[in-house]
Design a protein around this motif. Sequence first.
Motif, PDB file in Angstrom:
ATOM      1  N   MET A 144      44.549 132.077   5.178  1.00 45.93           N
ATOM      2  CA  MET A 144      43.924 131.174   5.095  1.00 45.93           C
ATOM      3  C   MET A 144      43.897 129.950   6.588  1.00 45.93           C
ATOM      4  O   MET A 144      42.919 129.484   6.889  1.00 45.93           O
ATOM      5  N   GLU A 145      44.961 130.540   7.134  1.00 48.22           N
ATOM      6  CA  GLU A 145      44.521 130.325   8.837  1.00 48.22           C
ATOM      7  C   GLU A 145      43.964 131.033   9.983  1.00 48.22           C
ATOM      8  O   GLU A 145      43.341 130.797  10.402  1.00 48.22           O
ATOM      9  N   HIS A 146      43.746 132.157   9.322  1.00 50.06           N
ATOM     10  CA  HIS A 146      42.757 133.414  10.313  1.00 50.06           C
ATOM     11  C   HIS A 146      41.648 132.014   9.335  1.00 50.06           C
ATOM     12  O   HIS A 146      40.963 132.248  10.579  1.00 50.06           O
ATOM     13  N   ASN A 147      41.459 131.834   8.507  1.00 49.77           N
ATOM     14  CA  ASN A 147      39.800 131.559   8.157  1.00 49.77           C
ATOM     15  C   ASN A 147      39.757 130.145   8.639  1.00 49.77           C
ATOM     16  O   ASN A 147      38.228 129.924   9.175  1.00 49.77           O
ATOM     17  N   LEU A 148      40.921 128.868   8.674  1.00 51.62           N
ATOM     18  CA  LEU A 148      40.886 127.722   9.614  1.00 51.62           C
ATOM     19  C   LEU A 148      40.613 128.598  11.132  1.00 51.62           C
ATOM     20  O   LEU A 148      39.488 127.763  11.499  1.00 51.62           O
ATOM     21  N   GLN A 149      40.439 129.251  11.859  1.00 52.12           N
ATOM     22  CA  GLN A 149      40.472 129.936  13.017  1.00 52.12           C
ATOM     23  C   GLN A 149      38.793 130.203  12.923  1.00 52.12           C
ATOM     24  O   GLN A 149      38.003 129.771  13.917  1.00 52.12           O
ATOM     25  N   LEU A 150      38.524 131.113  11.796  1.00 54.11           N
ATOM     26  CA  LEU A 150      37.156 132.173  12.073  1.00 54.11           C
ATOM     27  C   LEU A 150      36.099 130.735  11.571  1.00 54.11           C
ATOM     28  O   LEU A 150      34.313 130.270  12.093  1.00 54.11           O
ATOM     29  N   LYS A 151      36.181 129.392  10.610  1.00 48.68           N
ATOM     30  CA  LYS A 151      35.692 128.471  10.706  1.00 48.68           C
ATOM     31  C   LYS A 151      35.117 127.003  11.857  1.00 48.68           C
ATOM     32  O   LYS A 151      34.186 126.743  11.910  1.00 48.68           O
ATOM     33  N   ASN A 152      36.584 127.228  12.629  1.00 49.96           N
ATOM     34  CA  ASN A 152      36.486 126.794  13.744  1.00 49.96           C
ATOM     35  C   ASN A 152      35.199 127.056  14.662  1.00 49.96           C
ATOM     36  O   ASN A 152      34.511 126.212  14.968  1.00 49.96           O
ATOM     37  N   GLU A 153      35.645 128.220  14.452  1.00 54.25           N
ATOM     38  CA  GLU A 153      34.744 128.654  15.464  1.00 54.25           C
ATOM     39  C   GLU A 153      32.691 129.332  15.068  1.00 54.25           C
ATOM     40  O   GLU A 153      32.512 128.803  15.741  1.00 54.25           O
ATOM     41  N   LEU A 154      32.923 128.936  13.644  1.00 52.68           N
ATOM     42  CA  LEU A 154      31.247 128.773  13.112  1.00 52.68           C
ATOM     43  C   LEU A 154      30.912 127.203  13.261  1.00 52.68           C
ATOM     44  O   LEU A 154      29.407 127.425  13.360  1.00 52.68           O
ATOM     45  N   CYS A 155      32.054 126.508  13.637  1.00 54.30           N
ATOM     46  CA  CYS A 155      31.553 124.900  13.785  1.00 54.30           C
ATOM     47  C   CYS A 155      30.938 124.937  15.549  1.00 54.30           C
ATOM     48  O   CYS A 155      30.410 123.950  15.274  1.00 54.30           O
ATOM     49  N   GLU A 156      32.230 125.472  16.095  1.00 54.83           N
ATOM     50  CA  GLU A 156      31.686 125.574  17.601  1.00 54.83           C
ATOM     51  C   GLU A 156      29.823 125.965  18.132  1.00 54.83           C
ATOM     52  O   GLU A 156      29.541 125.176  18.986  1.00 54.83           O
ATOM     53  N   HIS A 165      42.746 120.779   5.726  1.00 57.66           N
ATOM     54  CA  HIS A 165      41.891 120.349   6.825  1.00 57.66           C
ATOM     55  C   HIS A 165      40.531 121.045   5.943  1.00 57.66           C
ATOM     56  O   HIS A 165      39.706 121.336   6.539  1.00 57.66           O
ATOM     57  N   ALA A 166      40.162 121.090   5.001  1.00 55.32           N
ATOM     58  CA  ALA A 166      39.312 122.132   4.288  1.00 55.32           C
ATOM     59  C   ALA A 166      38.136 120.935   4.727  1.00 55.32           C
ATOM     60  O   ALA A 166      36.712 121.513   4.713  1.00 55.32           O
ATOM     61  N   ASP A 167      38.261 119.163   3.688  1.00 49.82           N
ATOM     62  CA  ASP A 167      36.908 118.907   4.027  1.00 49.82           C
ATOM     63  C   ASP A 167      37.273 118.203   5.464  1.00 49.82           C
ATOM     64  O   ASP A 167      35.669 118.308   6.179  1.00 49.82           O
ATOM     65  N   VAL A 168      38.015 118.760   6.729  1.00 49.29           N
ATOM     66  CA  VAL A 168      37.757 117.710   8.246  1.00 49.29           C
ATOM     67  C   VAL A 168      36.811 118.932   8.944  1.00 49.29           C
ATOM     68  O   VAL A 168      35.553 118.913   8.660  1.00 49.29           O
ATOM     69  N   VAL A 169      37.383 120.468   8.456  1.00 47.68           N
ATOM     70  CA  VAL A 169      36.246 121.119   9.086  1.00 47.68           C
ATOM     71  C   VAL A 169      35.305 121.374   8.593  1.00 47.68           C
ATOM     72  O   VAL A 169      33.745 121.809   8.936  1.00 47.68           O
ATOM     73  N   TRP A 170      34.607 120.564   7.010  1.00 44.95           N
ATOM     74  CA  TRP A 170      33.421 121.228   6.433  1.00 44.95           C
ATOM     75  C   TRP A 170      32.895 120.177   6.634  1.00 44.95           C
ATOM     76  O   TRP A 170      31.287 120.470   6.960  1.00 44.95           O
ATOM     77  N   LYS A 171      33.154 118.424   6.504  1.00 44.32           N
ATOM     78  CA  LYS A 171      32.235 117.931   7.367  1.00 44.32           C
ATOM     79  C   LYS A 171      31.599 117.831   9.050  1.00 44.32           C
ATOM     80  O   LYS A 171      30.835 118.016   9.393  1.00 44.32           O
ATOM     81  N   ARG A 172      32.747 118.664   9.742  1.00 46.12           N
ATOM     82  CA  ARG A 172      32.381 119.076  10.539  1.00 46.12           C
ATOM     83  C   ARG A 172      30.967 120.093  10.945  1.00 46.12           C
ATOM     84  O   ARG A 172      29.886 119.886  12.013  1.00 46.12           O
ATOM     85  N   PHE A 173      31.224 120.641  10.217  1.00 47.46           N
ATOM     86  CA  PHE A 173      29.722 122.181  10.064  1.00 47.46           C
ATOM     87  C   PHE A 173      28.501 121.173   9.195  1.00 47.46           C
ATOM     88  O   PHE A 173      27.817 122.045  10.139  1.00 47.46           O
ATOM     89  N   ARG A 174      28.587 120.581   8.558  1.00 50.40           N
ATOM     90  CA  ARG A 174      27.707 119.818   7.692  1.00 50.40           C
ATOM     91  C   ARG A 174      27.099 119.281   8.321  1.00 50.40           C
ATOM     92  O   ARG A 174      25.874 119.220   9.057  1.00 50.40           O
ATOM     93  N   ALA A 175      27.797 118.529   9.823  1.00 55.85           N
ATOM     94  CA  ALA A 175      26.824 117.327  10.742  1.00 55.85           C
ATOM     95  C   ALA A 175      26.613 117.722  11.769  1.00 55.85           C
ATOM     96  O   ALA A 175      25.000 117.755  12.334  1.00 55.85           O
ATOM     97  N   ALA A 176      26.839 119.245  12.141  1.00 57.36           N
ATOM     98  CA  ALA A 176      26.294 119.852  13.406  1.00 57.36           C
ATOM     99  C   ALA A 176      24.719 120.917  12.562  1.00 57.36           C
ATOM    100  O   ALA A 176      23.383 120.365  13.198  1.00 57.36           O
ATOM    101  N   CYS A 177      24.799 121.178  11.290  1.00 57.46           N
ATOM    102  CA  CYS A 177      24.104 121.743  10.666  1.00 57.46           C
ATOM    103  C   CYS A 177      22.868 120.677  10.591  1.00 57.46           C
ATOM    104  O   CYS A 177      21.961 120.714  10.594  1.00 57.46           O
ATOM    105  N   ASP A 178      23.158 119.006   9.712  1.00 55.10           N
ATOM    106  CA  ASP A 178      22.577 118.290   9.267  1.00 55.10           C
ATOM    107  C   ASP A 178      21.303 118.130  10.580  1.00 55.10           C
ATOM    108  O   ASP A 178      20.529 117.252  10.561  1.00 55.10           O
TER     109      ASP A 178
END
Length: 656
Positions: A419-431, A466-479
């Motif tokens: 899950m920690e590794h997944n968080l790192q990957l999702k932060n990279e996808l957000c970037e 971390h799930a909600d925060v990282v998801w909102k960040r990714f969704r905001a960039a796509c939107d």
Amino acid sequence: MATEKSTLNAPEELAGPVAEDVQTAAEVAERETTAAIAEDEAAVQVDFADEDAALAARQAGLEIEGEGAEELPDEAGEAAVEAGAGDKFAGKSKEELVALFARMLEEQPVQTLRRDVEALKIAFYRLRRAEVEALRRTFEQEGGAAGEFTPPVDGAETQLKELFKEYRSRRDAFIADLEAEKVRNLEIKLAIIEELKVLIGSDEKLDHTFAKFRELQQRWKETGIVPQANVKDLWENYNLQVENFYGFIKINRELRDLDLKKNYEHKVALCEQAEALVLEPSVVEAFRKLQKLHDEWRETGPVAHEYKEVLWERFKDASTRINKAHQAHFEALKAEQMKNFELKNELCVAMEELLSRPLTARKEWNRASDRLLEIQKTWKSIGFAPKKENSRVYERFRTACDKFFEAKRRFYAGLKAEMEHNLQLKNELCEAAEALAGSEEWKKTTDELIALQARWREVGAVSRRHADVVWKRFRAACDKFFERKSAHFASVDGEQEENLRKKLLLLDQMAAADVKEGGYEVIRDFQRRWGEIGFVPIKRKEALQKRYKETVDALFDVLRGSERDRSMNRFREKVSTLRAAGDRRVRSERERLCNRVRQLEQEAAQLENNIGFFAKSKNAEALVADVRAKIDRVRDEIAATVEKVKLLDREATAGE
């Protein structure tokens, strides 16, 4: 090409439902993982605290080997010891238990302490195990490896072991003294028997002789217990000498009859007490009281000869009934304990079998945990095994349970790391999504964001915090990108309506075209013209594309059919010529055709492989369409060539 562009008109599809699917999958996976980890942290739902405490005390060396002769544990007492009973120790701290143990050693006889000591050490190790487990969890939560944890030295435990050592030393000394005293008592009673023998042949006066006899009887009663192995012979010898005294010494008959009557009344009372014990609710208590009655019987002098056998048979009959009930009770208890031992062994086998299964998914671990809890509940419902086996079989069971939960902890520790590794990957996808949010390369960026969303789905769950925060960040960039894209393409609706009209007109022309004259070039020209026409409204795109594909397929079918018919007619004429020239020419032609089929199949495979490379080029759709047309032609030629081979085979068969 138009198919690719049409996706640009639907930012809401990518920023809305597609993204919601990503969120739902992520939340579900995260909830399942978090719930499973929480379940693992509270996995042992069945309370084995007393059993674990008893096992910990034994492993710490606080075991009382054997039973002293001073102890006569009854059924309830044994159960209390095994179950860790000891209400007076409940609620006390370790330090209070140690202080109480020291006070017990100072104030109470050592031979009365065993059951209290057993209960106290279990109460102590119940507290100690809880402390150690809490320290272990903290150690692991702070990143320590489970196998590296070492509990700190506990001062209270050290004091307890010292006190237990003192208790065991005193107890061993007491038992040794007790055994020595039994030997001394045996020697005293043997000496009394010898004095009785001498007294029987004495020439002293009656009063003096009888007084001496009473003195010897009193000394016999006052002398304590002897080794169990000597009791029967000693009593028989003593009783014989007493009877000899009454039978052979010349004493006053009235005095003798009075003594015999007194003995008779006492033994009748003993018979009545023994018979009353048959109604005693506790078989164990009745047996214990019977032993005391037997001691009194042996200490009571003889009765008149005519009553001797009658009284003994009466007393023996009552004793036999109690002894049989006692024996039956303990045989049943022993049988039940052996049955419990067998059942517990079966549960050990079930646990070890469960432990041997390869478990690689959360659902598998959850099912296995449910099964383990069922086994534990069944274990708790089973009574005690034989005392010498009970600790060993529980240790086997506890070891299997511990191994299971240790394996489960390792599994979920791996999930936490994942899950920690997944968080790192999702932060990279957000970037990456944030870097694309301001792009105006609508087609390219759309594809890239769709690819990022696909990768987001593939990445597993992250921790709840971390799930909600990282998801909102990714969704905001796509939107942000798709809202800009939507605004940009809102201005091209009129142009798309015109493109729709052009494509409908082109479809009518394609349906009316005669491709037999122009061949494949006519179809390729239609495909080129279709690709040059721009976007159409998104609501009409799918139906229009379907109609276009059906029209193109129909044109190819017409063209292939006419060419194939002409080709087969020409080949039939050629076959007639070949047959006239001989079988050798026919075989040679067949071999040539088979080689051609193999060559065409290789060519088709190569073209299929090339499509993957063309897809990366700028004008991918046109190139891919051209290659697919070539592949279709190659496949048609393969089918035609195979048909020719079959024709040759049929002609050869007809010739035979």
